[in-house]
Design an enzyme around this catalytic site. Structure first.
Site, PDB file in Angstrom:
ATOM      1  CD  GLU A  28      10.589  12.821  11.724  1.00 57.18           C
ATOM      2  OE1 GLU A  28       9.411  12.388  11.969  1.00 57.18           O
ATOM      3  OE2 GLU A  28      11.361  12.256  11.219  1.00 57.18           O
ATOM      4  CB  CYS A  71      13.067   8.546   8.710  1.00 53.25           C
ATOM      5  SG  CYS A  71      14.025   7.429   7.479  1.00 53.25           S
ATOM      6  CD  GLU A  94      12.848   4.040   9.039  1.00 49.26           C
ATOM      7  OE1 GLU A  94      12.954   4.036   7.888  1.00 49.26           O
ATOM      8  OE2 GLU A  94      12.832   5.104   9.591  1.00 49.26           O
ATOM      9  CE  LYS A 123      -1.860   2.941   2.264  1.00 51.45           C
ATOM     10  NZ  LYS A 123      -1.564   4.461   1.818  1.00 51.45           N
TER      11      LYS A 123
END
Lengths: 503, 498
Positions: free
Chosen positions: A401, A304, A270, A194
């Site tokens: 973040e 990331c 992750e 997906k």
């Protein structure tokens, strides 16, 4: 302010805009409409315009895909082939990816705002190489023979886990596809991918290539659609054996919870990061500045492992900040098809607005705005490369973040202090250490609680090098031989032995 | 009907440790509350134990966190951790009788087995990991560009360990040993039914020289102390063995709190497949042992016995004969094979399943009722002519109840054996090499025993497929639960090759 690309964001520079060939779901070897007939739009972040409508998969489509994947796993050839045969097919897939690199890179450029030339020369070839790496691993999946304490023969087998759901993010649509699908295929699993709703186009193209390569029907399925609908259908499916997710921490939570509440499927995550780059007084100065810039600006900060907190030792701090300001002036923001651009648009409006609001926070919290600080141009989701200095650890821009081209520079005195401050985050994905001193390098690399430590380099990814999170950056490793573990079960087989010379 | 033992009891141990063990000291719970632990032979209270709740877990986590972040344990050379763990093992051996007696009165476990097999097995697990501590290897990597790279496997941090009541000593060491070897610190929450031996082990850990805060034991209930562990924001990993229902709650809580890493070892409905060429005596022994060991309170119990039609009737006859000699009685009596079920809850649940079996039309070959007037004793029970759709063939009963089913072909046996959401273990009884290889490859379960059953060994990993969980106990694999992989990369300059 950074220099504008000479393309001035006009349509003149939009070369190689590919025809969109694949817009339907790929299930059991066929491109099909979604059962509901629904579609959704995918937007070009250079302009905010709609590129095309793509089939929107919902729970019923995921169910069909799982049925196909389950049949392909339980009864089909794929898991039963010798590893060498899976290898040949994966090698063929890698070749097909290389042959279509330009078209794939163009799709990621218009879908995700990614730089075309980087895509063509780095990202897509890297995806192909990842498939080659795992192709070469497929016939080397070893178990162990064991030392029993009584007269038994025992060994472990590592068997494919079954049907896997991959939920992939929008920041590296091609590399993520390869990183997840490669090892899962090598292990003999079947899967449903997906892709993020922001970037469905290249995934559907890869689906087409898997069929050309000879991957049997039902082994790789791609269901495009939204996270809360198609993604959730995957994480709560009763017949999926494992879900692998790369994305935000918030969504990672939902996925793990769904997995628990449904069939206790295995999970690997992750997630986000707030990775530190630590620059010591003895660093190779010019290299340090370059690494810091790349650390925050590469892929428009949508990575990331972005080195979003740059800790600079006080001895070189002022010099460093001055050099940063100088170098960032030549950082080119522009159309991703323009060969001179170093930074394209952010992936979508939502991210664009979120990043700008973090920038406002930074200004309000009292950090010094060294460069950038606002949007770039009038159209599209472009943001100027932004650097804050004199940042304090408790500022929001130092803690959360941002996932955009925003760097925070912080000053430190001693090694012990910076280790403590670097570790003072709930995240633990990566860290950079810039020093020429062997002992500092060893001490700091051992001390930072993160899954990848880059010494005098950054983003030093490689196929054989596993990476993944500590703490709330997740668990499970991608890449390397470790990357296969997620898709394998350990089975022990024990039998008594008689008349044996030794155990 | 199973034979009765003559009911002799050995001396019951004095209960020396009833408080929480936190940061090297035995302390009352913050609330002062206590709970009862019951002797399943008599239904009487043995002792009152401190009842830990969220506040106590918080204090234990603080101690474990300080011990991990600043204390000596993770920083010792691994061989020194190994040395202390070996000393711990020695102390357990010196106290084996008292420990076995505690598990007997707490869980109804057989004293003779505890003393001769189970506690020594826990000890050899501890010694195995003591020897593994200094062999935790990473890899040097083959980069495709000029980089030097290697992986380190580092301790994950503070672990929350939630253990079940069926093997209180073995389970304690299956989890604590690899965690200690890896350099982690931990909070152990033993099952509320069986807190006694865990507190004794805590005392021995301190005597062995394990530093304060490294190993904490908080006794209490699952929904309070256990839940506090799975949802704690400062625990890095939770390792749980128990029921599938609770496993779900643990994983959810982990997701909603700090996304701590989870491993689960849950239920099973493991099949034992007996082929026509099996030796009848051996096969019947394995079936009985696999199904009734530890009064059926074992996750890998061979609760579904598939017998090939050619040998079916002989096996059933043998099972009936052998079950008669399966002595049920006081677990201190060395002639007993079968003690009481662990508590009233389980006792009622098992009897409920037995009633289902009767109602669903299975044939009751032997057993089927309670034994004696006092305590939670249930006769070893065997149903034959069981059909796959019956509840007794599908649900995990966790008691001394076997279901015997007939099959024709190897393909059919494989399909039916795999038709369960569980996947923990399986047994195969055959002399044929090809049957053994085919079937062991075909059953989706984490451990396959060929011509043996419950053949555990410290170097042999085991764990679940499907809804029996994930993560492995034992073997070097178990260390993975308590370690994290870190990659370290540096550019290479002037290197002769990569």
């Amino acid at each position: 302010m950074s220099i504008e690309s000479n393309g001035k964001l006009t349509h003149k520079k939009m070369k190689f805009v590919p025809e969109i060939k694949f817009t339907k779901l790929f299930i059991n070897g066929q491109f099909v409409d979604s059962i509901s007939g629904k579609t959704f739009e995918t937007i070009d972040p250079r302009t905010g315009d709609v590129i095309t409508e793509v089939a929107q998969g919902i729970k019923e489509d995921v169910d069909l895909a799982v049925e196909a994947a389950r049949d392909a796993f339980d009864n089909g050839p794929w898991p039963r082939l010798p590893g060498t045969q899976r290898r040949s097919i994966l090698m063929k897939l890698a070749d097909l990816i290389d042959e279509n690199a330009e078209e794939l890179a163009a799709l990621d450029a218009i879908d995700g705002g990614k730089l075309f030339h980087d895509g063509k020369n780095i990202d897509i070839p890297s995806a192909a190489e990842t498939f080659r790496y795992y192709a070469g691993a497929a016939d080397k999946i070893h178990g162990d023979t064991l030392k029993m304490s009584r007269e038994f023969q025992a060994y472990t087998l590592r068997e494919p886990i079954g049907v896997v759901g991959h939920i992939t993010p929008w920041n590296f649509p091609s590399m993520m596809f390869a990183m997840k699908v490669g090892p899962a295929l090598a292990a003999g699993c079947t899967m449903i991918v997906k892709p993020a709703e922001q970037t469905p186009l290249s995934a559907l193209y890869y689906a087409h290539l898997t069929k050309l390569a000879g991957i049997p029907d039902g082994v790789v399925n791609v269901v495009t659609g939204y996270g809360p609908i198609a993604g959730a259908a995957i994480s709560s499916h009763m017949d999926i054996d494992k879900v692998s997710f790369t994305g935000s921490t918030e969504v990672g939570r939902l996925i793990m919870k769904d997995a628990a509440v449904s069939n206790l499927k295995q999970v690997s995550l992750e997630l986000g990061g707030k990775s530190p780059i630590i620059i010591f007084d003895d660093a190779d100065f010019d290299k340090a500045v370059d690494l810091a810039l790349i650390g925050s600006l590469y892929n428009k900060g949508e990575i990331c492992v972005a080195g979003s907190r740059v800790f600079v030792q006080e001895g070189i701090y002022d010099k460093f900040v001055k050099k940063l300001e100088e170098k960032v002036r030549s950082w080119v923001v522009g159309d991703p098809f323009d060969a001179d651009s170093q930074q394209g648009p952010q992936v979508e409006k939502k991210q664009f607005e979120k990043i700008l609001s973090y920038i406002e926070h930074g200004k309000r919290e009292g950090a010094t705005l060294l460069a950038g600080g606002k949007r770039f141009g009038e159209k599209g989701y472009y943001i100027e490369p932004t650097i804050f200095t004199d940042v304090k650890d408790d500022m929001i821009i130092a803690k959360e973040e941002i996932f955009g081209p925003v760097m925070s520079v912080l000053k430190f005195k001693t090694m012990d202090e910076v280790i403590r401050r670097a570790n003072a985050t709930k995240y633990g994905l990566a860290a950079g250490v810039i020093t020429e001193n062997l002992n500092i390098a060893n001490t700091v690399s051992r001390s930072i609680r993160a899954g990848a430590i880059w010494i005098n380099c950054y983003f030093a990814f490689d196929r054989d090098s596993p990476y993944g999170g500590y703490k709330m950056s997740g668990f499970g490793r991608d890449m390397g031989m470790d990357g296969l573990d997620k898709y394998l079960h350990v089975k022990s087989v024990a039998t008594p032995i008689y008349n044996t010379p030794w155990l | 009907m199973a034979a009765e033992s003559n009911g002799k009891s050995t001396k019951i141990p004095e209960i020396k440790f009833t408080k929480l063990f936190i940061n090297g000291n035995f302390v009352d719970s913050v609330s002062g509350k206590t709970f009862e632990t019951i002797d399943p032979r008599t239904e009487q209270v043995i002792a009152r134990i401190a009842e830990g709740d969220k506040e106590d877990i918080d204090i234990a986590v603080k101690a474990a966190r300080a011990a991990f972040d600043h204390g000596p344990w993770p920083r010792l050379p691994a061989c020194e951790r190994g040395r202390i763990m070996m000393k711990f093992a020695d102390l357990i051996e010196e106290n084996v009788e008292e420990l076995a007696a505690l598990d007997t009165i707490d869980a109804g476990k057989l004293f003779a087995f505890g003393k001769a097999l189970e506690i020594p097995s826990a000890v050899s697990t501890l010694r195995y990991y003591a020897g593994a501590a200094d062999k935790v290897h990473g890899n040097t990597l083959k980069m495709s560009r000029e980089f030097q790279a290697y992986t380190l496997r580092e301790p994950i941090g503070v672990a929350g360990i939630i253990i079940p009541w069926n093997f209180p000593s073995i389970m304690f060491f299956y989890k604590v040993s690899p965690a200690l070897a890896a350099g982690c610190t931990m909070i152990v929450k033993p099952a509320e039914q069986t807190p006694l031996s865990a507190l004794y082990f805590a005392h021995l850990a301190k005597l062995a020289g394990i530093p304060d805060g490294v190993l904490n034991v908080v006794t209490g209930f699952g929904p309070t102390a256990g839940a506090a562990i799975s949802s704690h924001m400062d625990i890095d990993k939770v390792d749980f063995t128990g029921s599938t229902e609770v496993g779900r709650l643990v994983m959810q809580a982990a997701a909603l709190s700090n996304l701590k890493s989870v491993s689960l070892e849950l239920g099973g409905k493991s099949p034992l497949l007996i082929f026509d060429d099996a030796d009848v005596d051996t096969a019947a022994d394995l079936a009985l042992f696999g199904g009734f060991y530890n009064k059926g309170e074992i996750c890998v119990a061979s609760s579904r016995i598939f017998v090939q039609e050619g040998i079916h009737d002989k096996i059933v006859e043998k099972l009936s004969e052998k079950a008669k000699n399966w002595v049920i009685g006081d677990p201190f009596d060395p002639s007993t094979r079968h003690g009481p079920q662990v508590d009233q809850n389980q006792f009622k649940k098992i009897l409920g399943y037995i009633e289902h079996g009767k109602r669903e039309g299975a044939h009751l070959l032997t057993g089927g009722k309670t034994h004696g007037e006092k305590g939670y004793y249930i006769e070893p029970t065997i149903f034959t002519n069981v059909e796959d759709h019956m509840m007794i063939a599908k649900d995990e009963i966790f008691g001394p109840v076997l279901s015997v089913m007939k099959f024709s072909t190897i393909e059919e046996a494989i399909t039916r054996a795999n038709a369960t959401r569980y996947g923990l273990a399986a047994g195969i009884v055959t002399k044929d090499l090809n049957v053994a290889n085919t079937v062991s490859r075909s059953i989706r379960a984490g451990v396959i025993w060929i011509n043996c059953y419950t053949a555990f060994s410290p170097d042999c990993p085991y764990g679940g497929y499907k809804m029996s969980g994930f993560g492995r106990e034992l073997g070097m694999e178990a260390m993975d639960k308590y370690l994290q992989v870190k990659a370290v990369v540096t550019p290479l300059v002037n290197s002769p090759w990569l």
